[in-house]
Design a protein around this motif. Structure first.
Motif, PDB file in Angstrom:
ATOM      1  N   HIS A  43       0.841  -1.198   0.000  1.00 13.51           N
ATOM      2  CA  HIS A  43       0.000   0.000   0.000  1.00 13.51           C
ATOM      3  C   HIS A  43       0.876   1.248   0.000  1.00 13.51           C
ATOM      4  O   HIS A  43       1.535   1.555   0.998  1.00 13.51           O
ATOM      5  CB  HIS A  43      -0.905  -0.052   1.242  1.00 13.51           C
ATOM      6  CG  HIS A  43      -1.924   1.038   1.294  1.00 13.51           C
ATOM      7  ND1 HIS A  43      -2.752   1.221   2.373  1.00 13.51           N
ATOM      8  CD2 HIS A  43      -2.252   2.008   0.408  1.00 13.51           C
ATOM      9  CE1 HIS A  43      -3.543   2.252   2.158  1.00 13.51           C
ATOM     10  NE2 HIS A  43      -3.246   2.753   0.971  1.00 13.51           N
ATOM     11  N   HIS A  49       3.730   0.850   3.006  1.00 10.39           N
ATOM     12  CA  HIS A  49       3.712  -0.207   4.019  1.00 10.39           C
ATOM     13  C   HIS A  49       3.026  -1.435   3.427  1.00 10.39           C
ATOM     14  O   HIS A  49       2.506  -1.391   2.303  1.00 10.39           O
ATOM     15  CB  HIS A  49       2.986   0.264   5.283  1.00 10.39           C
ATOM     16  CG  HIS A  49       1.563   0.647   5.035  1.00 10.39           C
ATOM     17  ND1 HIS A  49       1.196   1.908   4.622  1.00 10.39           N
ATOM     18  CD2 HIS A  49       0.412  -0.066   5.101  1.00 10.39           C
ATOM     19  CE1 HIS A  49      -0.112   1.958   4.460  1.00 10.39           C
ATOM     20  NE2 HIS A  49      -0.624   0.765   4.738  1.00 10.39           N
ATOM     21  N   ASP A  51       0.063  -4.232   4.346  1.00  8.24           N
ATOM     22  CA  ASP A  51      -1.023  -4.565   5.259  1.00  8.24           C
ATOM     23  C   ASP A  51      -1.146  -6.069   5.332  1.00  8.24           C
ATOM     24  O   ASP A  51      -1.421  -6.739   4.335  1.00  8.24           O
ATOM     25  CB  ASP A  51      -2.332  -3.928   4.782  1.00  8.24           C
ATOM     26  CG  ASP A  51      -2.326  -2.419   4.979  1.00  8.24           C
ATOM     27  OD1 ASP A  51      -2.223  -1.996   6.142  1.00  8.24           O
ATOM     28  OD2 ASP A  51      -2.393  -1.681   3.977  1.00  8.24           O
TER      29      ASP A  51
END
Ligand code: MN
Length: 202
Positions: A43, A49, A51
């Protein structure tokens, strides 16, 4: 006590305007039957990052892992708990439009199922209980990631939230040199790169 585990989807829904965002609002009923799914979404929001999401009951329990998963048991990856997501989110890939919560490109980096191997005092326990107790162990059957991993809640806080660590457990799938997040950068659903998803869907 159950409430803590199935926080429900109100926070997920309250943060989003589904007229603007292509993200799923709910999960089609026939989809609720499947069990033990996991997904890792790359993402590119304000900060890139990964998820990490595990099905527990009818939701995806979720953690944001800034550095992404590692298959080296020596690495302990910060995992910040985030809102429960609907099961249908597991196959969501696309672009969350500007000015919306989580705006940016979402890629399905890995997907598959898992087997719960969580224990308490040597006895097998449910994922829901393991979540409440802050200790989960599971074996992943993904397209990229395989083998045993643990998610363990720590005493420490990160930006006010008690955080967890994602760690590869020792087994034949561990590898101290290979870095899947570097060597395997395409979507497992569509074989696209982040740039291609952005171009196709913006
Ligand atoms: Mn995210």
């Amino acid at each position: 006590m159950k409430r803590h585990v199935t926080q429900g989807l109100s926070r997920y829904r309250n943060r989003r305007d589904f007229k603007q965002s292509p993200e799923p609002h709910r999960t089609p009923r026939q989809n609720l039957k499947r069990k033990n799914r996991f997904v890792i979404q790359k993402h590119a929001a304000r900060n890139l990052h990964y998820d990490f999401r595990l099905q527990v009951g009818n939701v995806l329990k979720s953690w944001a892992v800034p550095k992404g998963p590692s298959i080296n048991p020596a690495d302990k990856r910060l995992a910040i708990p985030t809102d429960d997501h609907p099961l249908a989110y597991a196959t969501f890939e696309g672009v969350i439009p500007k000015d919306n919560y989580g705006a940016g490109v979402v890629m399905v980096w890995d997907i598959g199922t898992y087997k719960n191997i969580t224990k308490h005092d040597g006895k097998a326990i449910s994922m829901a209980r393991g979540y409440r107790e802050g200790h989960l162990e599971f074996e992943l059957y993904g397209k990229k990631l395989r083998g045993k991993f643990a998610l363990v809640q720590t005493e420490s806080k990160y930006k006010g939230k008690q955080y967890w660590l994602l760690v590869k457990m020792r087994d034949t799938h561990e590898d101290r040199r290979r870095k899947p997040i570097v060597s395997q950068q395409r979507s497992v659903l569509t074989d696209r790169t982040m740039d291609q998803i952005k171009r196709d869907e913006s």
